[in-house]
Write a protein that holds these residues in place. Sequence first.
Motif, PDB file in Angstrom:
ATOM      1  N   SER A 163      -8.669 -20.927 -19.947  1.00 36.25           N
ATOM      2  CA  SER A 163      -9.034 -21.972 -20.686  1.00 36.25           C
ATOM      3  C   SER A 163     -10.666 -22.035 -20.349  1.00 36.25           C
ATOM      4  O   SER A 163     -10.923 -21.666 -19.380  1.00 36.25           O
ATOM      5  N   TYR A 164     -11.289 -22.103 -21.464  1.00 37.10           N
ATOM      6  CA  TYR A 164     -12.747 -22.622 -21.159  1.00 37.10           C
ATOM      7  C   TYR A 164     -13.203 -23.296 -22.425  1.00 37.10           C
ATOM      8  O   TYR A 164     -12.547 -23.307 -23.346  1.00 37.10           O
ATOM      9  N   ASN A 165     -14.582 -24.104 -22.184  1.00 37.81           N
ATOM     10  CA  ASN A 165     -15.124 -24.561 -23.342  1.00 37.81           C
ATOM     11  C   ASN A 165     -16.402 -24.050 -23.657  1.00 37.81           C
ATOM     12  O   ASN A 165     -17.018 -23.457 -23.139  1.00 37.81           O
ATOM     13  N   SER A 166     -16.377 -24.154 -25.017  1.00 35.39           N
ATOM     14  CA  SER A 166     -17.793 -23.729 -25.737  1.00 35.39           C
ATOM     15  C   SER A 166     -19.045 -24.252 -25.181  1.00 35.39           C
ATOM     16  O   SER A 166     -20.203 -23.606 -25.585  1.00 35.39           O
ATOM     17  N   ILE A 188      -7.600 -17.766 -23.805  1.00 34.66           N
ATOM     18  CA  ILE A 188      -7.751 -16.291 -23.730  1.00 34.66           C
ATOM     19  C   ILE A 188      -6.535 -15.668 -22.910  1.00 34.66           C
ATOM     20  O   ILE A 188      -6.291 -16.003 -21.920  1.00 34.66           O
ATOM     21  N   GLU A 189      -5.651 -15.003 -23.899  1.00 31.88           N
ATOM     22  CA  GLU A 189      -4.629 -14.466 -23.062  1.00 31.88           C
ATOM     23  C   GLU A 189      -4.818 -12.967 -22.736  1.00 31.88           C
ATOM     24  O   GLU A 189      -5.187 -12.123 -23.610  1.00 31.88           O
ATOM     25  N   ILE A 190      -4.583 -12.450 -21.452  1.00 29.56           N
ATOM     26  CA  ILE A 190      -4.802 -11.014 -21.049  1.00 29.56           C
ATOM     27  C   ILE A 190      -3.680 -10.671 -20.491  1.00 29.56           C
ATOM     28  O   ILE A 190      -2.807 -11.187 -19.608  1.00 29.56           O
ATOM     29  N   GLU A 191      -3.435  -9.167 -20.481  1.00 29.57           N
ATOM     30  CA  GLU A 191      -2.257  -8.712 -19.671  1.00 29.57           C
ATOM     31  C   GLU A 191      -2.824  -7.644 -18.555  1.00 29.57           C
ATOM     32  O   GLU A 191      -3.786  -7.045 -18.821  1.00 29.57           O
ATOM     33  N   ASP A 212      -8.312 -22.387 -15.415  1.00 31.02           N
ATOM     34  CA  ASP A 212      -9.039 -23.332 -16.009  1.00 31.02           C
ATOM     35  C   ASP A 212      -9.949 -23.975 -15.045  1.00 31.02           C
ATOM     36  O   ASP A 212      -9.907 -25.197 -14.640  1.00 31.02           O
ATOM     37  N   PRO A 213     -11.278 -23.259 -14.886  1.00 23.14           N
ATOM     38  CA  PRO A 213     -12.195 -23.525 -13.842  1.00 23.14           C
ATOM     39  C   PRO A 213     -12.985 -24.610 -14.562  1.00 23.14           C
ATOM     40  O   PRO A 213     -13.044 -24.937 -15.828  1.00 23.14           O
ATOM     41  N   PRO A 214     -14.001 -25.290 -13.694  1.00 28.98           N
ATOM     42  CA  PRO A 214     -14.686 -26.177 -14.350  1.00 28.98           C
ATOM     43  C   PRO A 214     -15.799 -25.413 -15.113  1.00 28.98           C
ATOM     44  O   PRO A 214     -16.124 -24.075 -15.023  1.00 28.98           O
ATOM     45  N   TYR A 215     -16.234 -26.237 -16.029  1.00 29.99           N
ATOM     46  CA  TYR A 215     -17.131 -25.523 -17.129  1.00 29.99           C
ATOM     47  C   TYR A 215     -18.650 -25.750 -16.648  1.00 29.99           C
ATOM     48  O   TYR A 215     -19.434 -25.090 -17.030  1.00 29.99           O
ATOM     49  N   GLY A 216     -19.052 -26.435 -15.708  1.00 27.19           N
ATOM     50  CA  GLY A 216     -20.307 -26.523 -15.362  1.00 27.19           C
ATOM     51  C   GLY A 216     -21.047 -27.044 -16.922  1.00 27.19           C
ATOM     52  O   GLY A 216     -20.239 -27.921 -17.830  1.00 27.19           O
TER      53      GLY A 216
END
Length: 337
Positions: free
Chosen positions: A279-282, A334-337, A198-202
């Motif tokens: 996690s990210y924001n639009s 976003i879920e990735i394997e 869940d990085p910063p979105y800037g």
Amino acid sequence: MINYIGSKEKIIPCIEKCISGCSTLWDAFSGSCRVGVNFSNEGKNVISSDISVWSYHIGNCYLMNDNDRNHYTEMINELNALQGIDGWFSQTYGSLEKLPYQIKNLKKLDAIREKIDEWTLTEIEKSTLIVSLLEGLNEVDNTLGHFSSYLRDFSKRSYNDLILNVPNYKIKQSDNLVVCGDVFDLVDDIQADVMYIDPPYGSNNIKMPSSRVRYSTYYHFLKTVCLNDKPDVFGKVGRRIDTKKDCDISVWENVNNDIVVGAFDELIHRAKSNKILISYNSNGKMNLDDIIGVCEKHREVKQVFKIPHRKNVMADMKSTNEWNNTNSNEEYLIEIE
Ligand SMILES: C[S@@+](CC[C@H](N)C(=O)[O-])C[C@H]1O[C@@H](n2cnc3c(N)ncnc32)[C@H](O)[C@@H]1O
């Protein structure tokens, strides 16, 4: 717990849905630690890491505490009984045009923070008292939830006295670990069932100076409360000198979109966990196509959720294949394997 920009408190039920069944979680940008604490309280093992020192103390307090809460009562009572003193916080912030706290509470902060350093404490005890102070300050602030600006007219809450309470943690039951560090210094060594990123979105607003939308800028005051290092400060809000322009920049908060996407690519490439949840924001620096592109390069994309900022997040959580950006304010999972 403290107010925190980007906190995932509201979407925890959605995160839970994606990672049910896992027993270890690496919360690699832990911030307020709400995600990790939630999973630890369910008996899961949590590794919590973040580059910011306040997150380290919150993690120690909420994820690593093996003291009963009564253990802190006497210490908290003693801190609450202190008289305010004229010290670094009241001298530095009391003379600004707009103040983050009322003078009486800055003086109280001075007295409490000095006393915490005078005592011989374990690392967890010290973190717990610092978190108690951060939470107490959170209740009497004169800000909009961060320290990039202060209110002109004092908020109603700021008139209250700074009072500390024992943080409402649960005694550590699982095998947790808390680290203060850059995700790239840890990623080769940590393998959990799930890595939560869940990085910063800037900001995708190119007119916004990047030094204004960094966690170190938003929360410079919290860093100083944690360290009590009495730094040189500058500007109208008394920012720490180490938040100036190019100091202390996280690669995730870079103005250049290619650099942020490059960092994300490297992180996904090096990650050891089977499952990764992002996690990210639009309104962030990377757009959803960038994110999906990187994920598909290295892994299999399982699910993409867009969650509008509304109260009932589960009702609005929808899996989608339409990956183009929207202008609305949505959280992506976003879920990735
Ligand atoms: C969106 S917030 C995380 C919010 C968190 N999930 C919560 O619920 O409170 C992003 C976090 O990334 C941290 N951060 C920034 N650069 C970092 C880096 N290079 N390595 C690790 N953490 C970093 C910031 O300190 C901030 O706490």
